[in-house]
Enzyme design. Structure first.
Site, PDB file in Angstrom:
ATOM      1  N   ARG A  12      45.747  29.103  24.007  1.00 35.92           N
ATOM      2  CA  ARG A  12      45.433  30.520  23.760  1.00 35.92           C
ATOM      3  C   ARG A  12      44.194  30.887  24.574  1.00 35.92           C
ATOM      4  O   ARG A  12      43.070  30.637  24.165  1.00 35.92           O
ATOM      5  CB  ARG A  12      45.189  30.755  22.262  1.00 35.92           C
ATOM      6  CG  ARG A  12      45.308  32.242  21.884  1.00 35.92           C
ATOM      7  CD  ARG A  12      44.772  32.505  20.480  1.00 35.92           C
ATOM      8  NE  ARG A  12      43.361  32.269  20.449  1.00 35.92           N
ATOM      9  CZ  ARG A  12      42.720  31.616  19.464  1.00 35.92           C
ATOM     10  NH1 ARG A  12      43.368  31.145  18.442  1.00 35.92           N
ATOM     11  NH2 ARG A  12      41.410  31.452  19.525  1.00 35.92           N
ATOM     12  N   HIS A  32      41.640  35.048  19.213  1.00 38.76           N
ATOM     13  CA  HIS A  32      42.765  35.235  18.285  1.00 38.76           C
ATOM     14  C   HIS A  32      43.015  36.719  18.049  1.00 38.76           C
ATOM     15  O   HIS A  32      44.147  37.186  17.987  1.00 38.76           O
ATOM     16  CB  HIS A  32      42.485  34.530  16.955  1.00 38.76           C
ATOM     17  CG  HIS A  32      43.464  34.886  15.887  1.00 38.76           C
ATOM     18  ND1 HIS A  32      44.728  34.344  15.843  1.00 38.76           N
ATOM     19  CD2 HIS A  32      43.392  35.759  14.851  1.00 38.76           C
ATOM     20  CE1 HIS A  32      45.381  34.855  14.814  1.00 38.76           C
ATOM     21  NE2 HIS A  32      44.595  35.713  14.205  1.00 38.76           N
ATOM     22  N   TYR A  64      33.552  28.443  19.144  1.00 38.87           N
ATOM     23  CA  TYR A  64      34.086  27.149  18.699  1.00 38.87           C
ATOM     24  C   TYR A  64      34.779  26.340  19.804  1.00 38.87           C
ATOM     25  O   TYR A  64      35.398  25.326  19.543  1.00 38.87           O
ATOM     26  CB  TYR A  64      35.024  27.330  17.491  1.00 38.87           C
ATOM     27  CG  TYR A  64      36.130  28.365  17.644  1.00 38.87           C
ATOM     28  CD1 TYR A  64      37.317  28.046  18.297  1.00 38.87           C
ATOM     29  CD2 TYR A  64      35.980  29.645  17.133  1.00 38.87           C
ATOM     30  CE1 TYR A  64      38.325  28.982  18.436  1.00 38.87           C
ATOM     31  CE2 TYR A  64      36.985  30.590  17.266  1.00 38.87           C
ATOM     32  CZ  TYR A  64      38.154  30.253  17.914  1.00 38.87           C
ATOM     33  OH  TYR A  64      39.152  31.187  18.053  1.00 38.87           O
TER      34      TYR A  64
HETATM   35  C1  LIG Z   1      49.886  33.046   4.694  1.00 40.23           C
HETATM   36  C2  LIG Z   1      48.639  33.335   5.513  1.00 40.23           C
HETATM   37  N1  LIG Z   1      47.604  32.468   5.465  1.00 40.23           N
HETATM   38  C3  LIG Z   1      46.491  32.715   6.195  1.00 40.23           C
HETATM   39  C4  LIG Z   1      46.410  33.829   6.983  1.00 40.23           C
HETATM   40  C5  LIG Z   1      45.151  34.090   7.840  1.00 40.23           C
HETATM   41  N2  LIG Z   1      45.520  33.837   9.249  1.00 40.23           N
HETATM   42  C6  LIG Z   1      45.808  34.843  10.093  1.00 40.23           C
HETATM   43  S1  LIG Z   1      46.254  34.284  11.602  1.00 40.23           S
HETATM   44  C7  LIG Z   1      46.010  32.672  11.155  1.00 40.23           C
HETATM   45  C8  LIG Z   1      46.234  31.549  12.133  1.00 40.23           C
HETATM   46  C9  LIG Z   1      47.573  31.582  12.731  1.00 40.23           C
HETATM   47  O1  LIG Z   1      47.654  30.564  13.672  1.00 40.23           O
HETATM   48  P1  LIG Z   1      48.594  30.681  14.934  1.00 40.23           P
HETATM   49  O2  LIG Z   1      49.902  31.198  14.458  1.00 40.23           O
HETATM   50  O3  LIG Z   1      48.579  29.365  15.617  1.00 40.23           O
HETATM   51  O4  LIG Z   1      47.926  31.860  15.772  1.00 40.23           O
HETATM   52  P2  LIG Z   1      46.919  31.885  17.034  1.00 40.23           P
HETATM   53  O5  LIG Z   1      45.535  31.494  16.543  1.00 40.23           O
HETATM   54  O6  LIG Z   1      47.434  30.960  18.062  1.00 40.23           O
HETATM   55  O7  LIG Z   1      46.907  33.337  17.487  1.00 40.23           O
HETATM   56  C10 LIG Z   1      45.619  32.587   9.824  1.00 40.23           C
HETATM   57  C11 LIG Z   1      45.332  31.319   9.115  1.00 40.23           C
HETATM   58  C12 LIG Z   1      47.517  34.725   6.986  1.00 40.23           C
HETATM   59  N3  LIG Z   1      47.518  35.845   7.743  1.00 40.23           N
HETATM   60  N4  LIG Z   1      48.634  34.456   6.268  1.00 40.23           N
END
Ligand SMILES: Cc1ncc(C[n+]2csc(CCOP(=O)(O)OP(=O)(O)O)c2C)c(N)n1
Length: 254
Positions: A142, A146, A155
């Site tokens: 990425r 985010h 980080y």
């Molecule tokens: C069920 C749930 N748990 C936690 C979150 C908070 N959250 C939003 S995005 C994310 C990480 C998602 O990771 P990834 O799909 O790998 O996305 P990237 O960082 O690569 O954009 C989290 C934990 C959420 N939106 N929904």
């Protein structure tokens, strides 16, 4: 949210912010296609963070047992916001998880547009012809933050981001390939860019001319009979708009 668009015409379903909820939805939709004997399958996209949820495991197992024609497309970009992949799993990435559920699974270079195209092409064929789920793990990084509220330099090292953004950039790689084949040049690119810029500015102007929707739309479409707290919120908002009428367009109070 801005990326939560959808299109009924294009069979594109809106995702929700709740990570990975689209996975069981895609499995259910694929299972209904199977029951209706449709010549089609579903595809669902999620990150490595999505693969750390219960919905991922439930979806994969259900699809394997029910032989639902669904493609699980996991973008393993190494980070779930600030959580690195090593703090999420100890398996060899995501691809082995598909195999664990008895699902044909493939890992591809996620920054190679042609590899992705041929993996998805073959996966679709397999899902429909063999009535099976397929998992694709695209290995990537990425390169951006985010979201707009994230600063990923807090980080991870800036030179690591730069290394991926520059040399491994999938758009750059694809551009090199089409240029080497004589299908692209600086001149074609500059014409293309100015064309797109024109289309974008026309689309923005057209969107800005569209009237804002009426306030009533904020409170309808969810409940059949709105609960009292929602009615109170609507009354309070209307009171506020009346008090500051000069700040709002005239149609807003409808
Ligand atoms: C069920 C749930 N748990 C936690 C979150 C908070 N959250 C939003 S995005 C994310 C990480 C998602 O990771 P990834 O799909 O790998 O996305 P990237 O960082 O690569 O954009 C989290 C934990 C959420 N939106 N929904």
């Amino acid at each position: 949210m801005p990326i939560h668009y959808g299109s009924k015409k294009l069979n594109y379903i809106t995702v929700s912010s709740t990570v990975a909820t689209q996975i069981p939805h895609a499995v259910g939709a694929a299972y209904s296609m199977k029951m209706e004997k449709k010549d089609a399958c579903t595809i669902t996209y999620f990150g490595d963070g999505g693969s750390s949820t219960g919905d991922f495991h439930a979806g994969l197992n259900f699809s394997a047992v029910m032989e639902a024609p669904v493609i699980f497309f996991c973008r393993n970009n190494g980070w779930a916001i600030s959580t690195p992949i090593n703090d999420q799993l100890r398996s060899d990435g995501i691809v082995v998880r598909g195999k664990g559920y008895g699902i044909p699974s493939i890992r591809v270079d996620g920054n190679d547009a042609l590899a992705i195209y041929s993996a998805v092409y073959e996966a679709r064929k397999m899902a429909i012809e063999k009535q099976t789920p397929v998992l694709i793990e695209a290995l990537t990084y990425r390169a951006g933050h985010h979201s707009t509220s994230d600063d990923s330099t807090k980080y991870r090292p800036a030179d690591e981001i730069e290394w991926w953004r520059d040399g491994q950039n999938p758009v750059k790689r694809f551009r090199t390939w089409i240029e080497n084949n004589g299908w692209w040049s600086d001149q074609v690119e500059s014409e293309h860019r100015s064309n797109i810029r024109k289309q974008l500015s026309q689309a923005i102007q057209a969107a800005e001319r569209v009237e804002k929707p009426p306030v009533a739309d904020l409170f309808s479409d969810v409940y059949d009979v709105p609960p009292t707290n929602l009615n109170e919120q609507e009354a309070s908002l209307r009171e506020h708009i009346k008090k500051h009428a000069q700040e709002y367009p005239s149609n807003v109070a409808v």
